[in-house]
Each structure stands twice: as C-alpha cells, then as structure tokens.
Design an enzyme around this catalytic site. Structure first.
Site, PDB file in Angstrom:
ATOM      1  N   CYS A   7       0.838  -1.203   0.000  1.00  0.00           N
ATOM      2  CA  CYS A   7       0.000   0.000   0.000  1.00  0.00           C
ATOM      3  C   CYS A   7       0.874   1.254   0.000  1.00  0.00           C
ATOM      4  O   CYS A   7       1.803   1.387   0.810  1.00  0.00           O
ATOM      5  CB  CYS A   7      -0.898  -0.042   1.238  1.00  0.00           C
ATOM      6  SG  CYS A   7      -1.667   1.520   1.627  1.00  0.00           S
ATOM      7  N   CYS A  10       0.838   3.071   3.307  1.00  0.00           N
ATOM      8  CA  CYS A  10       1.639   2.355   4.309  1.00  0.00           C
ATOM      9  C   CYS A  10       3.126   2.625   4.073  1.00  0.00           C
ATOM     10  O   CYS A  10       3.902   2.752   5.027  1.00  0.00           O
ATOM     11  CB  CYS A  10       1.341   0.860   4.268  1.00  0.00           C
ATOM     12  SG  CYS A  10      -0.282   0.423   4.947  1.00  0.00           S
ATOM     13  N   HIS A  49      -3.749  -0.200   8.468  1.00  0.00           N
ATOM     14  CA  HIS A  49      -4.239  -0.397   7.103  1.00  0.00           C
ATOM     15  C   HIS A  49      -5.613  -1.034   7.089  1.00  0.00           C
ATOM     16  O   HIS A  49      -5.798  -2.146   7.548  1.00  0.00           O
ATOM     17  CB  HIS A  49      -3.271  -1.267   6.302  1.00  0.00           C
ATOM     18  CG  HIS A  49      -3.743  -1.474   4.891  1.00  0.00           C
ATOM     19  ND1 HIS A  49      -3.451  -0.591   3.892  1.00  0.00           N
ATOM     20  CD2 HIS A  49      -4.540  -2.416   4.342  1.00  0.00           C
ATOM     21  CE1 HIS A  49      -4.028  -0.998   2.767  1.00  0.00           C
ATOM     22  NE2 HIS A  49      -4.696  -2.109   3.017  1.00  0.00           N
ATOM     23  N   ASN A  89     -13.644   9.366   0.232  1.00  0.00           N
ATOM     24  CA  ASN A  89     -14.137   8.658  -0.944  1.00  0.00           C
ATOM     25  C   ASN A  89     -14.260   7.174  -0.609  1.00  0.00           C
ATOM     26  O   ASN A  89     -13.288   6.546  -0.172  1.00  0.00           O
ATOM     27  CB  ASN A  89     -13.187   8.857  -2.128  1.00  0.00           C
ATOM     28  CG  ASN A  89     -13.267  10.264  -2.682  1.00  0.00           C
ATOM     29  OD1 ASN A  89     -14.346  10.852  -2.736  1.00  0.00           O
ATOM     30  ND2 ASN A  89     -12.135  10.818  -3.088  1.00  0.00           N
ATOM     31  N   GLY A  95     -14.694   7.369  -6.831  1.00  0.00           N
ATOM     32  CA  GLY A  95     -13.379   7.640  -7.407  1.00  0.00           C
ATOM     33  C   GLY A  95     -12.234   7.345  -6.456  1.00  0.00           C
ATOM     34  O   GLY A  95     -11.131   7.874  -6.626  1.00  0.00           O
ATOM     35  N   THR A  97      -9.024   5.974  -5.157  1.00  0.00           N
ATOM     36  CA  THR A  97      -7.880   5.437  -5.898  1.00  0.00           C
ATOM     37  C   THR A  97      -6.832   4.803  -4.990  1.00  0.00           C
ATOM     38  O   THR A  97      -6.033   3.991  -5.450  1.00  0.00           O
ATOM     39  CB  THR A  97      -7.192   6.540  -6.733  1.00  0.00           C
ATOM     40  OG1 THR A  97      -6.793   7.596  -5.864  1.00  0.00           O
ATOM     41  CG2 THR A  97      -8.122   7.072  -7.812  1.00  0.00           C
ATOM     42  N   HIS A 102      -8.523   7.228   4.098  1.00  0.00           N
ATOM     43  CA  HIS A 102      -7.925   8.543   4.327  1.00  0.00           C
ATOM     44  C   HIS A 102      -8.998   9.609   4.253  1.00  0.00           C
ATOM     45  O   HIS A 102     -10.018   9.430   3.581  1.00  0.00           O
ATOM     46  CB  HIS A 102      -6.812   8.823   3.311  1.00  0.00           C
ATOM     47  CG  HIS A 102      -7.235   8.637   1.886  1.00  0.00           C
ATOM     48  ND1 HIS A 102      -7.342   7.378   1.307  1.00  0.00           N
ATOM     49  CD2 HIS A 102      -7.615   9.524   0.950  1.00  0.00           C
ATOM     50  CE1 HIS A 102      -7.751   7.516   0.059  1.00  0.00           C
ATOM     51  NE2 HIS A 102      -7.933   8.807  -0.191  1.00  0.00           N
ATOM     52  N   HIS A 104      -9.770  13.524   3.274  1.00  0.00           N
ATOM     53  CA  HIS A 104      -9.306  14.723   2.559  1.00  0.00           C
ATOM     54  C   HIS A 104      -9.743  15.964   3.335  1.00  0.00           C
ATOM     55  O   HIS A 104     -10.901  16.069   3.755  1.00  0.00           O
ATOM     56  CB  HIS A 104      -9.944  14.808   1.171  1.00  0.00           C
ATOM     57  CG  HIS A 104      -9.554  13.715   0.228  1.00  0.00           C
ATOM     58  ND1 HIS A 104      -8.593  13.881  -0.745  1.00  0.00           N
ATOM     59  CD2 HIS A 104     -10.009  12.444   0.095  1.00  0.00           C
ATOM     60  CE1 HIS A 104      -8.489  12.756  -1.449  1.00  0.00           C
ATOM     61  NE2 HIS A 104      -9.329  11.870  -0.957  1.00  0.00           N
TER      62      HIS A 104
END
Ligand code: AMP
Length: 116
Positions: A7, A10, A49, A89, A95, A97, A102, A104
């Site tokens: 990842c 990570c 993770h 997301n 979307g 990715t 996480h 934003h």
C-alpha cells in the site's frame, strides 16, 4: 500498527516514500496531497491499514474518531483560516484510488463550486 506491504500510504507511514508532513502522532499522519484539488489539500491517514470506510470495525472506529477530532488542528497547521471541506471517498463510484482509508481536508479558498 498494522500496515500492508504494497500500500502506497503504508509506504509513506513507514517512511519509504517521502511526504510533505503537516502533523503526526501515534494514531495518524497528515500530509499534503501530491495532486492538490484546492489551494490547501491535506490527507489524514490513520496508522492502520484498512481499505474502505465500510470496513471500519470496532478498533478502526476509535482510530477514525481520533482523526476526525484532530482535523481542526491539522487544518490550522496547514494554514487554513476560513473553513474547509472534509471528504472520504468510498469505493469505485466515489473515485477512490488509494485503498487505505484517508480523509481529505480541502481549503485555503472558497470551496463553493469545487467538488473533489
Ligand atoms: P482517493 O481518490 O480518495 O483515493 O484519494 C487518493 C489521493 O491520494 C489523491 O488525491 C492523490 O493525489 C493522493 N496521493 C496519491 N499518492 C500520493 C503521494 N505519494 N503523496 C501524496 N498524495 C498522494
């Protein structure tokens, strides 16, 4: 903390890939997005993770709660003064990715017309 070998976030958490750090503690790392979608665009990444918001179990719930509670300080440290937008997301249609949960944080400008 439990991290994934392949990842990208990570790898950032392990220091194998550099990041423009805004804030770090034992639970999370916040760094500037490499392709900012606003004048200030920071990602807050929990130090464990798991791929999706929908995979949040009991342990992750506490961790994400700590991240959410820290966002005002992270925004201030990033230089945001007049409010910000917070986005997660979840999955393909959103979307997403990077498959390490996480948050934003977008600001530094009027966000009225700007969807991530
Ligand atoms: P999402 O679409 O919600 O999965 O967002 C992933 C975000 O990670 C995107 O905004 C990317 O620009 C950002 N990103 C990917 N790789 C990096 C990196 N190495 N450093 C900083 N941000 C990154």
């Amino acid at each position: 903390m439990s991290l994934d070998e392949n990842c990208i976030f990570c790898k950032i958490l392990r220091g194998e890939i550099p990041s423009d750090k805004v804030y770090e503690d034992g639970d999370m790392l916040a760094f500037r997005d490499i392709h900012p979608q606003a004048k200030v665009h920071v990602l807050c990444v929990p130090k464990s993770h798991f791929s999706y918001l929908s995979e949040m179990g009991e342990k992750e719930r506490g961790l994400v709660g700590k991240c959410m509670a820290k966002l005002p300080e992270i925004a201030r440290l990033a230089g945001i003064e007049n409010g910000y937008r917070v986005i997660i997301n979840q999955g393909e249609d959103a979307g997403q990715t990077v498959f390490h949960l996480h948050i934003h944080i977008l600001g530094g400008q009027n966000m009225g017309e700007n969807l991530l």
